[in-house]
Design an enzyme around this catalytic site. Structure first.
Site, PDB file in Angstrom:
ATOM      1  CG  ASP A 185      -1.873  -1.203   1.181  1.00 26.42           C
ATOM      2  OD1 ASP A 185      -2.666  -1.288   0.236  1.00 26.42           O
ATOM      3  OD2 ASP A 185      -1.777  -2.069   2.068  1.00 26.42           O
TER       4      ASP A 185
ATOM      5  CD  GLN B 101      -1.763  -0.284  -3.514  1.00 28.33           C
ATOM      6  OE1 GLN B 101      -2.706   0.499  -3.485  1.00 28.33           O
ATOM      7  NE2 GLN B 101      -1.876  -1.551  -3.176  1.00 28.33           N
TER       8      GLN B 101
ATOM      9  CG  HIS C 298      -6.057  -2.289   2.387  1.00 33.63           C
ATOM     10  ND1 HIS C 298      -7.218  -2.153   3.133  1.00 33.63           N
ATOM     11  CD2 HIS C 298      -5.115  -1.601   3.070  1.00 33.63           C
ATOM     12  CE1 HIS C 298      -6.965  -1.413   4.200  1.00 33.63           C
ATOM     13  NE2 HIS C 298      -5.704  -1.060   4.188  1.00 33.63           N
TER      14      HIS C 298
ATOM     15  CD  GLU D 280      -3.996  -2.432  10.124  1.00 25.67           C
ATOM     16  OE1 GLU D 280      -4.014  -3.214   9.166  1.00 25.67           O
ATOM     17  OE2 GLU D 280      -3.826  -1.208   9.987  1.00 25.67           O
TER      18      GLU D 280
ATOM     19  CD  GLU E 220      -3.702 -22.130  27.588  1.00 26.08           C
ATOM     20  OE1 GLU E 220      -2.669 -21.898  28.248  1.00 26.08           O
ATOM     21  OE2 GLU E 220      -4.812 -22.381  28.097  1.00 26.08           O
TER      22      GLU E 220
HETATM   23  P1  NDP Z   1       3.908  -7.651  -0.831  1.00 30.32           P
HETATM   24  O1  NDP Z   1       4.593  -7.010   0.335  1.00 30.32           O
HETATM   25  O2  NDP Z   1       3.928  -9.148  -0.897  1.00 30.32           O
HETATM   26  O3  NDP Z   1       4.533  -7.012  -2.146  1.00 30.32           O
HETATM   27  C1  NDP Z   1       4.029  -7.394  -3.405  1.00 30.32           C
HETATM   28  C2  NDP Z   1       5.060  -7.214  -4.470  1.00 30.32           C
HETATM   29  O4  NDP Z   1       5.288  -5.822  -4.696  1.00 30.32           O
HETATM   30  C3  NDP Z   1       6.400  -7.848  -4.160  1.00 30.32           C
HETATM   31  O5  NDP Z   1       6.773  -8.673  -5.229  1.00 30.32           O
HETATM   32  C4  NDP Z   1       7.305  -6.643  -4.008  1.00 30.32           C
HETATM   33  O6  NDP Z   1       8.600  -6.901  -4.452  1.00 30.32           O
HETATM   34  C5  NDP Z   1       6.673  -5.639  -4.953  1.00 30.32           C
HETATM   35  N1  NDP Z   1       7.116  -4.262  -4.673  1.00 30.32           N
HETATM   36  C6  NDP Z   1       7.537  -3.731  -3.507  1.00 30.32           C
HETATM   37  N2  NDP Z   1       7.873  -2.431  -3.676  1.00 30.32           N
HETATM   38  C7  NDP Z   1       7.669  -2.160  -4.976  1.00 30.32           C
HETATM   39  C8  NDP Z   1       7.831  -1.003  -5.763  1.00 30.32           C
HETATM   40  N3  NDP Z   1       8.259   0.161  -5.255  1.00 30.32           N
HETATM   41  N4  NDP Z   1       7.539  -1.067  -7.095  1.00 30.32           N
HETATM   42  C9  NDP Z   1       7.079  -2.215  -7.644  1.00 30.32           C
HETATM   43  N5  NDP Z   1       6.899  -3.365  -6.942  1.00 30.32           N
HETATM   44  C10 NDP Z   1       7.180  -3.330  -5.616  1.00 30.32           C
HETATM   45  O7  NDP Z   1       2.386  -7.128  -0.891  1.00 30.32           O
HETATM   46  P2  NDP Z   1       1.081  -7.863  -0.358  1.00 30.32           P
HETATM   47  O8  NDP Z   1       0.699  -8.932  -1.325  1.00 30.32           O
HETATM   48  O9  NDP Z   1       1.219  -8.208   1.103  1.00 30.32           O
HETATM   49  O10 NDP Z   1       0.018  -6.672  -0.439  1.00 30.32           O
HETATM   50  C11 NDP Z   1      -0.530  -6.280  -1.689  1.00 30.32           C
HETATM   51  C12 NDP Z   1      -1.902  -5.700  -1.438  1.00 30.32           C
HETATM   52  O11 NDP Z   1      -2.755  -6.708  -0.921  1.00 30.32           O
HETATM   53  C13 NDP Z   1      -1.943  -4.552  -0.451  1.00 30.32           C
HETATM   54  O12 NDP Z   1      -2.907  -3.637  -0.870  1.00 30.32           O
HETATM   55  C14 NDP Z   1      -2.372  -5.228   0.841  1.00 30.32           C
HETATM   56  O13 NDP Z   1      -3.024  -4.357   1.751  1.00 30.32           O
HETATM   57  C15 NDP Z   1      -3.367  -6.243   0.282  1.00 30.32           C
HETATM   58  N6  NDP Z   1      -3.610  -7.404   1.132  1.00 30.32           N
HETATM   59  C16 NDP Z   1      -2.562  -8.150   1.542  1.00 30.32           C
HETATM   60  C17 NDP Z   1      -2.778  -9.313   2.262  1.00 30.32           C
HETATM   61  C18 NDP Z   1      -1.628 -10.233   2.543  1.00 30.32           C
HETATM   62  O14 NDP Z   1      -1.770 -11.413   2.347  1.00 30.32           O
HETATM   63  N7  NDP Z   1      -0.460  -9.727   2.956  1.00 30.32           N
HETATM   64  C19 NDP Z   1      -4.127  -9.716   2.706  1.00 30.32           C
HETATM   65  C20 NDP Z   1      -5.187  -8.897   2.132  1.00 30.32           C
HETATM   66  C21 NDP Z   1      -4.900  -7.758   1.406  1.00 30.32           C
HETATM   67  P3  NDP Z   1       9.799  -7.211  -3.407  1.00 30.32           P
HETATM   68  O15 NDP Z   1       9.442  -8.511  -2.782  1.00 30.32           O
HETATM   69  O16 NDP Z   1      10.988  -7.258  -4.298  1.00 30.32           O
HETATM   70  O17 NDP Z   1       9.813  -6.066  -2.432  1.00 30.32           O
END
Ligand code: NDP
Length: 333
Positions: free
Chosen positions: A81, A84, A106, A193, A230
């Site tokens: 987020d 983004q 999200h 949170e 637990e």
């Molecule tokens: P991640 O932290 O897993 O990141 C997703 C990808 O984005 C990674 O491959 C990361 O690469 C890449 N990334 C990071 N920084 C940049 C950048 N500056 N430019 C381009 N790519 C980038 O994200 P999540 O999947 O956890 O979250 C994604 C969305 O889903 C969010 O909106 C979150 O709120 C939502 N969400 C997440 C959940 C979860 O399971 N965590 C649950 C429900 C919703 P690298 O690994 O190289 O940093």
């Protein structure tokens, strides 16, 4: 509240489109694999990183973020987020065209106006209520995890149908989908949170301090409070059988102690603090504070994290972790 199930939803609106998944991390990988297994054409848009390598190993075509946005009809922004907005402004905004769909997992950036897509795009939310690895694991077992679905912009008249089709393709309708709004999804997430977890965490830290001051061994305290697993099991049982009903799994002494002392430990007056937390979220004051923290390089966040890591509980809990690893129980048991 109405629950939308598999039989209520058509996949067709999504099968006619190419989906671009931006970011191959927690949600990106799980959703891309589930969408593909449901027959959807999927393209990955990513920076050159470990995620991109993994996507290629999983058999996906991987292109730059801008190219993915040009080629896809529906674009899912599944990067963290906090990044983004910048990525959207630099690489996505100029490539968008009328009739495309922008999907989020999200609602934060849309709800707080940090990303403002052109009016001629559909903007939807498909938010699984589960970490990515379980979105995939559950799907592979023939099931799925619940999700929220919402529509912020309906330029084509198809936004809701598309959001539901997306939820179906990732397996969410197998469990059940609830309709909400970007505002409610975001506010509920932030409230949990800021209104729930801080109280639980602070209570653990303060209880640890009181008990160690009173002469209890720190390792014993950490093990008792949460380290044995637990406490995690109690939360799991709250979801499975109910907040109150799970008490049946504990002794009568435990039940009486918990019920009789609850209002004394957290009086009804504390609701005012919870209302204040909700007001701060709803007014956008928290979002403004967090944005300014990001823009100044996270000074307060770093100081808070450092202080938290210096707390004695971090050392005391190591023994609990070692013991837990020997129980033979996995994270998913
Ligand atoms: P991640 O932290 O897993 O990141 C997703 C990808 O984005 C990674 O491959 C990361 O690469 C890449 N990334 C990071 N920084 C940049 C950048 N500056 N430019 C381009 N790519 C980038 O994200 P999540 O999947 O956890 O979250 C994604 C969305 O889903 C969010 O909106 C979150 O709120 C939502 N969400 C997440 C959940 C979860 O399971 N965590 C649950 C429900 C919703 P690298 O690994 O190289 O940093």
């Amino acid at each position: 509240m109405d629950v939308i199930r598999d039989a209520d939803v058509e996949l067709r609106p999504l099968l006619e489109r190419t989906v671009g998944i931006i970011g191959y991390g927690n949600q990106g990988r799980a959703q891309a694999l589930n969408l593909r297994d449901s027959g959807v054409r999927v393209l990955i848009g990513s920076i050159a990183d470990a995620g991109a390598e993994r996507a290629r190993a999983d058999g996906f075509e991987v292109v730059g973020i801008g190219v993915a946005c040009e080629r896809a009809d529906a674009i899912a922004l599944l990067i963290p987020d906090e990044v983004q907005r910048g990525v959207y402004e630099r690489e996505i905004a100029s490539r968008l065209r009328p009739g495309q769909v922008l999907d989020f997992a999200h609602g934060y950036n849309i709800h707080f106006g940090l990303i403002r897509p052109p009016a001629r795009l559909d903007v939807i939310l498909v938010a699984p209520r589960m970490i990515g690895v379980n979105v995939r694991r559950s799907f592979e077992r023939g099931a799925g995890v619940p999700a929220y679905v919402a529509v912020a912009q309906d330029a084509t008249g198809n936004a809701r149908a598309l959001a539901l089709a997306w939820a179906k393709a990732i397996g969410a309708t197998r469990a059940g989908v609830l309709e909400t709004t970007f505002a409610q999804e975001t506010e509920l997430d932030l409230f949990t949170e800021q209104g729930v977890w801080p109280i639980i965490m602070r209570d653990l830290l303060l209880s640890y301090e009181v008990l160690v001051e009173a002469g209890f061994a720190p390792e014993l305290v950490a093990l008792e409070l949460y380290g044995s697993g637990e406490a995690a099991e109690i939360f799991r049982q709250m979801a499975r059988v109910g907040v109150i009903e799970q008490m049946r799994l504990h002794s009568q002494t435990s039940q009486y102690g918990t019920l009789s002392r609850g209002p004394r430990m957290l009086p009804d007056a504390c609701k005012e603090l919870l209302r204040a937390a909700l007001r701060e979220i709803r007014s956008g004051a928290f979002a403004a504070e967090w944005r300014s923290e990001q823009e100044s390089g996270y000074p307060r966040f770093e100081a808070l994290r450092q202080a938290a890591r210096a707390h004695g509980i971090n050392r005391a809990e190591q023994l609990g972790r070692e013991l837990l690893a020997r129980t033979g129980l996995s994270d998913t048991d």
